[in-house]
Design a protein around this motif. Structure first.
Motif, mmCIF file in Angstrom:
data_model
loop_
_atom_site.group_PDB
_atom_site.id
_atom_site.type_symbol
_atom_site.label_atom_id
_atom_site.label_comp_id
_atom_site.label_asym_id
_atom_site.label_seq_id
_atom_site.Cartn_x
_atom_site.Cartn_y
_atom_site.Cartn_z
ATOM 1 N N VAL A 38 0.858 -1.083 0.145
ATOM 2 C CA VAL A 38 0.009 0.160 -0.021
ATOM 3 C C VAL A 38 0.684 1.107 -0.055
ATOM 4 O O VAL A 38 2.131 1.175 0.784
ATOM 5 C CB VAL A 38 -1.072 -0.026 1.074
ATOM 6 N N ALA A 39 0.465 2.333 -0.579
ATOM 7 C CA ALA A 39 1.133 3.517 -0.707
ATOM 8 C C ALA A 39 1.421 4.065 0.586
ATOM 9 O O ALA A 39 0.455 3.896 1.415
ATOM 10 C CB ALA A 39 0.343 4.464 -1.823
ATOM 11 N N ASP A 40 2.316 4.819 0.665
ATOM 12 C CA ASP A 40 2.505 5.814 1.978
ATOM 13 C C ASP A 40 2.889 7.365 1.786
ATOM 14 O O ASP A 40 3.472 7.600 0.699
ATOM 15 C CB ASP A 40 4.007 5.115 2.761
ATOM 16 N N GLY A 41 1.955 8.014 2.469
ATOM 17 C CA GLY A 41 2.224 9.412 2.458
ATOM 18 C C GLY A 41 1.449 10.072 1.287
ATOM 19 O O GLY A 41 1.832 11.205 0.606
ATOM 20 N N VAL A 42 0.337 9.372 0.712
ATOM 21 C CA VAL A 42 -0.480 9.947 -0.277
ATOM 22 C C VAL A 42 -1.864 9.826 0.160
ATOM 23 O O VAL A 42 -1.934 9.298 1.059
ATOM 24 C CB VAL A 42 -0.224 9.288 -1.752
ATOM 25 N N VAL A 43 -2.645 10.634 -0.666
ATOM 26 C CA VAL A 43 -4.085 10.350 -0.343
ATOM 27 C C VAL A 43 -4.664 9.717 -1.486
ATOM 28 O O VAL A 43 -4.515 10.317 -2.761
ATOM 29 C CB VAL A 43 -4.861 11.558 -0.074
ATOM 30 N N MET A 44 -5.460 8.497 -1.378
ATOM 31 C CA MET A 44 -5.969 7.548 -2.320
ATOM 32 C C MET A 44 -7.517 7.502 -2.094
ATOM 33 O O MET A 44 -7.916 7.005 -0.933
ATOM 34 C CB MET A 44 -5.294 6.591 -2.595
#
Length: 86
Positions: A8-14
């Motif tokens: 999972v991505a880290d430091g972004v808004v999805m």
């Protein structure tokens, strides 16, 4: 051997979720994908005026016997009367 599972991505808004790269983020995103969480919320105008109770319509689609929706669930007449009272 490295883990082949997607991360999972880290430091972004999805999809409105602040991603932290943890299991909770993954769970929240999976819930959205499954459709169990409403992504877009849109307020709908009421069918009748909250002030006078008469049926409402839009400015584009005028109907006989209906009043025009103005704002906050009220017709144009009720909004004007409320503004004059204040």
């Amino acid at each position: 051997m490295d883990d082949v599972r997607p991360r999972v991505a880290d430091g972004v808004v999805m999809a409105g979720v602040v991603c932290r790269g943890d299991a909770a983020t993954e769970h929240a995103l999976r819930e959205i994908v499954r459709g169990q969480v409403e992504l877009h919320w849109r307020a709908t105008r009421p069918t009748h005026c909250l002030g006078c109770g008469r049926p409402m319509t839009t400015r584009r689609r005028r109907l006989p016997g209906h009043v025009v929706h103005e704002s906050a669930g009220r017709c144009a007449t009720c909004v004007r009367a409320r503004q004059r009272a204040v």
